[in-house]
Scaffold this motif. Structure first.
Motif, PDB file in Angstrom:
ATOM      1  N   ARG A 497      -1.767   5.194  -4.694  1.00  0.00           N
ATOM      2  CA  ARG A 497      -2.891   4.391  -5.164  1.00  0.00           C
ATOM      3  C   ARG A 497      -3.281   4.690  -6.611  1.00  0.00           C
ATOM      4  N   ASN A 499      -2.225   3.277  -9.082  1.00  0.00           N
ATOM      5  CA  ASN A 499      -2.247   2.005  -9.805  1.00  0.00           C
ATOM      6  C   ASN A 499      -3.294   1.042  -9.271  1.00  0.00           C
ATOM      7  N   ALA A 500      -4.166   1.525  -8.370  1.00  0.00           N
ATOM      8  CA  ALA A 500      -5.251   0.682  -7.874  1.00  0.00           C
ATOM      9  C   ALA A 500      -6.206   0.363  -9.019  1.00  0.00           C
ATOM     10  N   TYR A 501      -6.831  -0.826  -8.959  1.00  0.00           N
ATOM     11  CA  TYR A 501      -7.678  -1.231 -10.077  1.00  0.00           C
ATOM     12  C   TYR A 501      -8.810  -0.236 -10.318  1.00  0.00           C
ATOM     13  N   ARG A 549      -7.320  -7.548 -12.943  1.00  0.00           N
ATOM     14  CA  ARG A 549      -7.888  -7.221 -11.626  1.00  0.00           C
ATOM     15  C   ARG A 549      -6.936  -7.628 -10.494  1.00  0.00           C
ATOM     16  N   ASN A 550      -5.889  -8.329 -10.852  1.00  0.00           N
ATOM     17  CA  ASN A 550      -4.902  -8.738  -9.863  1.00  0.00           C
ATOM     18  C   ASN A 550      -3.960  -7.568  -9.590  1.00  0.00           C
ATOM     19  N   GLN A 551      -3.957  -7.077  -8.371  1.00  0.00           N
ATOM     20  CA  GLN A 551      -3.172  -5.898  -8.048  1.00  0.00           C
ATOM     21  C   GLN A 551      -1.681  -6.132  -8.229  1.00  0.00           C
ATOM     22  N   ASN A 555       0.735  -3.845 -10.455  1.00  0.00           N
ATOM     23  CA  ASN A 555       1.951  -3.232  -9.917  1.00  0.00           C
ATOM     24  C   ASN A 555       3.155  -3.552 -10.803  1.00  0.00           C
TER      25      ASN A 555
END
Length: 827
Positions: A497, A499-501, A549-551, A555
């Motif tokens: 995680r 790379n989670a926003y 904000r787009n996961q 990624n």
């Protein structure tokens, strides 16, 4: 001739040697002299064998506080970090144009290949223009394109060199691996600290020598210049410079021998103290090796201090034997009486030294703790070699007649200098040195408030500014955008995680916050890569240089992120902060800023969630056990982060160590002399020297750090010897019925002469350190020279001045008569 009862006298003193007055320890030693010699010879053989096992160790771990919170955090991720301390940078500069020539590229390729096979290099992590992990990338109408900076099709032609130029510009390596002026490039060399085949530690001395021989000497020329930096190389250069310590030791020994002969006018009285002190050094090094200890860059200086302390006590013994011989005593009688008069103050002084050095164990840094053990062991050896071996040997060979005549003449001398100094023991003159000492103490204390913790110089402060390493470091700083002073904050989260926003946003805010902190050049992290890729994917439009904000976009943006910016399971992503320097003030400012941000951003989440796998974490969030992905900022790694942790340990330990040193000296002096007034006379001059030495450090811009902190304990431990010897003799003279001034005059003619000789000799010996190529040794030389001289002057001037007001001769005599029923002999 029987030694049981031998009467002899000399004006103005007299004494009686009798079996009844002989202490048990004296009888034990001198009634079994042959056995003592045999036992000590056997110990010398044993420790001499141990001496052959001595090894020099420069492991990085010994120089950092392993139990500090920052270091513990670093060690958790040590194997995942590419920005630790075991890294070396090698810059190859051309003086003929830029790097985009066939000859330069061929030379760089040869150097890269050469480094690849140097023992200790982590080959998988090497970076240079020739390694496949240094890549370029761009976005075209057809999508992403990229590859190694130097492609497989490179052939050295003008077209291929132009292609390399374009690839360098696209790679983002300008200012990092390629100089801003394109006249040099860097090879990043991470190291493995243990040989995977043998398990042996990497020798930084050998590694540094390999770089010099195989890289700098082989490829360096007027056309191509080589620059090498990094902590392992710095340690290697320090170890190379440490070889000069042997020369300084030899020089000090020669000067000591010359001065000792001029003092004693006796070959035997010169050689025996030197031999006894050298035996103490052999015992110290041999015993440490047999106990499994190694010698490092700081404890390698301890043998000189052991030798110096041994000489200082040996001079007192030789002086005592010479004086007694001048009164008609036989060699054995002179040795016994000198031992009897000096073993108590000598033992007290040496115990104060040893226990005082042990207070350094409170400082949780390996090199300082090992220095404390080495110094304490050395002092323990001096107790045997100089208080037992030396007088026993002298009881056989005695002082030569010229030496006896010289000592007797000196003891009867009415030298104006001694008469002048004795005036400080009178109440008419004493107020002047006391007033001056008070003024100096107040001024020194005020000035020392600006004393800093840590390094105050750029580059490697352990080496001189004009050293090869610091010149190399200056080149790196002047030609590249990324500083060599790196502070790394580790951002921890749940596995998979990083790379989670929420995590990336926290890192983004943190980077912006830190880049506005004074002393910070720039910061980089996974966020930097994500923004760059997102912008590139949108025709380079700066409006898209932001976190999405787009996961899915996030990624994608970090798919090709360098391994140095995240660990294998994406549970930790470092934020790398480049600093202007690693000065104490810079590190304090940066640490305070990080801690401030950390307090407001760290999630207060149970530690167990940091160990959850991806699906477990999602389930915990769904079940309401945790609100969202946890984020935690952990200090610190990088050379600047480790330096900050070291500074904090030193700052916390400095006051505690100094208090313990003085408490130890206070207790031992009080137990021996049973008088608070006596303790005050001994300790006040020491305290003044400590205050003035800190003021001197402030004036010379010498910070309190790993190299200088031990000097404080060493200076107090060694300096107390002067006061103990002076006070012990002064007390004897007072109890013999002499007035304060006359008692001090008699003290000066015997013990005072030896103390002044010792102070000057030790000061001259350590003053040679100022010429050392190792700056921390030069700093220690300055401070120790100052402390030796001031402690000597304090014992000869301030101590008698204080005694003239604090001591009450009539009360001292009355107490002694009440306890012993007689006045002690003046001898």
């Amino acid at each position: 001739m029987s030694e049981q009862k031998h009467h002899y006298s000399s004006e103005p003193e007299h004494y009686i040697l009798s079996s009844e007055s002989e202490p048990f320890l004296e009888r034990l030693i001198f009634n079994n002299r042959s056995l003592v010699i045999v036992v000590l010879m056997a110990l010398t053989a044993l420790f001499g064998y141990g001496l052959s096992k001595v090894t020099l160790d420069a492991s990085i771990e010994k120089y950092i506080p392993l139990n500090h919170e920052y270091i513990q955090n670093y060690l958790v991720h040590k194997d995942e970090m590419k920005s630790g301390v075991a890294n070396v940078k090698i810059a190859v500069e051309t003086t003929d144009g830029d790097i985009f020539t066939q000859d330069y590229m061929d030379t760089l390729s040869k150097i890269s290949d050469e480094i690849f096979f140097v023992k200790g290099v982590d080959r998988s992590g090497m970076e240079s223009l020739w390694t496949p992990n240094v890549r370029w990338m761009e976005v075209t109408e057809e999508g992403f394109q990229g590859g190694p900076v130097i492609p497989s099709t490179y052939d050295g032609s003008p077209d291929s060199l132009e292609q390399v130029r374009q690839n360098v510009l696209k790679s983002g390596q300008v200012g990092r691996l390629v100089a801003n002026n394109f006249e040099s490039s860097i090879i990043n060399v991470p190291l493995v600290e243990y040989n995977p085949d043998t398990g042996e530690k990497l020798s930084y001395a050998t590694f540094s020598a390999d770089l010099e021989e195989k890289i700098r000497n082989k490829y360096g020329s007027d056309q191509y210049r080589i620059y090498i930096t990094g902590t392992p190389k710095k340690l290697g250069d320090l170890l190379e410079g440490a070889q000069s310590i042997a020369l300084f030791f030899l020089a000090a020994m020669v000067m000591t021998a010359i001065l000792l002969y001029l003092y004693s006018r006796c070959i035997r009285g010169t050689i025996v103290p030197i031999v006894a002190s050298l035996i103490a050094v052999v015992w110290q090094l041999g015993s440490l090796a047999l106990m499994g200890f190694t010698i490092d860059l700081y404890s390698v200086l301890v043998p000189f201090l052991v030798f110096a302390i041994g000489i200082s006590h040996g001079v007192q013994i030789i002086n005592g034997i010479a004086i007694e011989s001048g009164k008609g005593a036989s060699p054995v009688q002179a040795a016994r009486h000198a031992f009897r008069g000096l073993y108590v103050p000598g033992m007290l002084a040496l115990l104060s030294d040893a226990i005082g050095f042990l207070t350094l164990l409170f400082i949780d840094i390996g090199v300082i703790q090992e220095l404390a053990i080495a110094a304490s062991v050395g002092v323990a050896m001096i107790i045997v070699t100089n208080l037992v071996l030396l007088p026993v040997i002298m009881s056989y060979i005695g002082i030569s007649q010229p030496g006896i005549d010289h000592a007797y003449k000196a003891s009867q001398s009415k030298a104006p200098v001694w008469r002048g100094l004795s005036a400080f023991a009178s109440r008419k003159v004493a107020p002047f040195p006391i007033a001056i000492a008070i003024a100096m103490g107040i001024g020194g204390y005020y000035y020392s408030q600006d004393l800093k913790i840590g390094d105050l110089d750029k580059g490697a402060p352990e080496l001189r500014a004009d050293s090869r390493y610091n010149k190399d470091n200056a080149f790196m700083v002047g030609n590249y955008s990324t500083s060599s002073d790196v502070f790394v904050v580790m951002v921890e989260t749940a596995p998979e995680r990083c790379n989670a926003y929420k995590v990336m946003d926290a890192m983004d805010r943190f980077m912006w916050y830190m880049e506005n902190v004074p002393g910070v050049q720039s910061a980089t992290s996974l966020v930097t890569v994500s923004k760059l890729v997102t912008k590139s994917m949108n025709e380079g439009n700066l409006n898209w240089s932001a976190l999405s904000r787009n996961q899915t976009v996030l990624n994608t943006s970090i798919q090709r992120a360098p391994g140095a910016l995240l660990n294998s399971d994406c549970s930790m992503a470092p934020v790398i902060i480049y600093l202007n320097d690693h000065k104490a003030e810079t590190l304090e400012t940066v640490v305070a800023a990080v801690e401030n941000f950390k307090d407001s951003y760290d999630d207060d989440v149970d530690m167990k969630f940091y160990g959850y796998r991806y699906n477990e974490l999602e389930q915990a969030i769904e079940d309401g056990e945790i609100a969202s992905v946890p984020v935690r900022f952990q200090l610190a790694s990088g050379n600047a982060g480790i330096e900050a942790a070291t500074n904090q340990v030193i700052a916390d330990a400095q006051g505690t160590m100094l208090i313990f040193v003085y408490v130890v000296v206070f207790v031992l002096c009080f137990i021996t002399f049973r008088s608070l007034r006596a303790v005050a006379c001994i300790l006040i001059p020491l305290a003044l020297t400590s205050i003035l030495s800190q003021a001197l450090m402030t004036y010379l811009d010498i910070g309190v750090k790993v190299a200088t902190l031990p000097v404080i304990a060493l200076g107090v431990g060694i300096g107390v010897d002067y006061g103990i010897y002076i006070y012990n003799r002064l007390e004897v003279m007072i109890l013999a019925g002499k007035s304060m001034q006359e008692a001090f005059f008699e003290t000066l003619r015997s013990t005072g002469k030896a103390v002044s000789f010792t102070g000057v000799t030790l000061a001259i010996g350590v003053a040679t350190w100022m010429l050392s190529p190792i700056k921390f040794q030069a700093d220690m030389g300055i401070l120790l020279t100052f402390m030796f001289l001031w402690n000597m002057l304090g014992a000869l001037i301030l101590l008698p001045a204080l005694a003239s007001f604090l001591l009450k001769p009539e009360s001292m005599l009355a107490r002694h008569k009440k306890k012993h029923g007689e006045v002690p002999p003046a001898g």
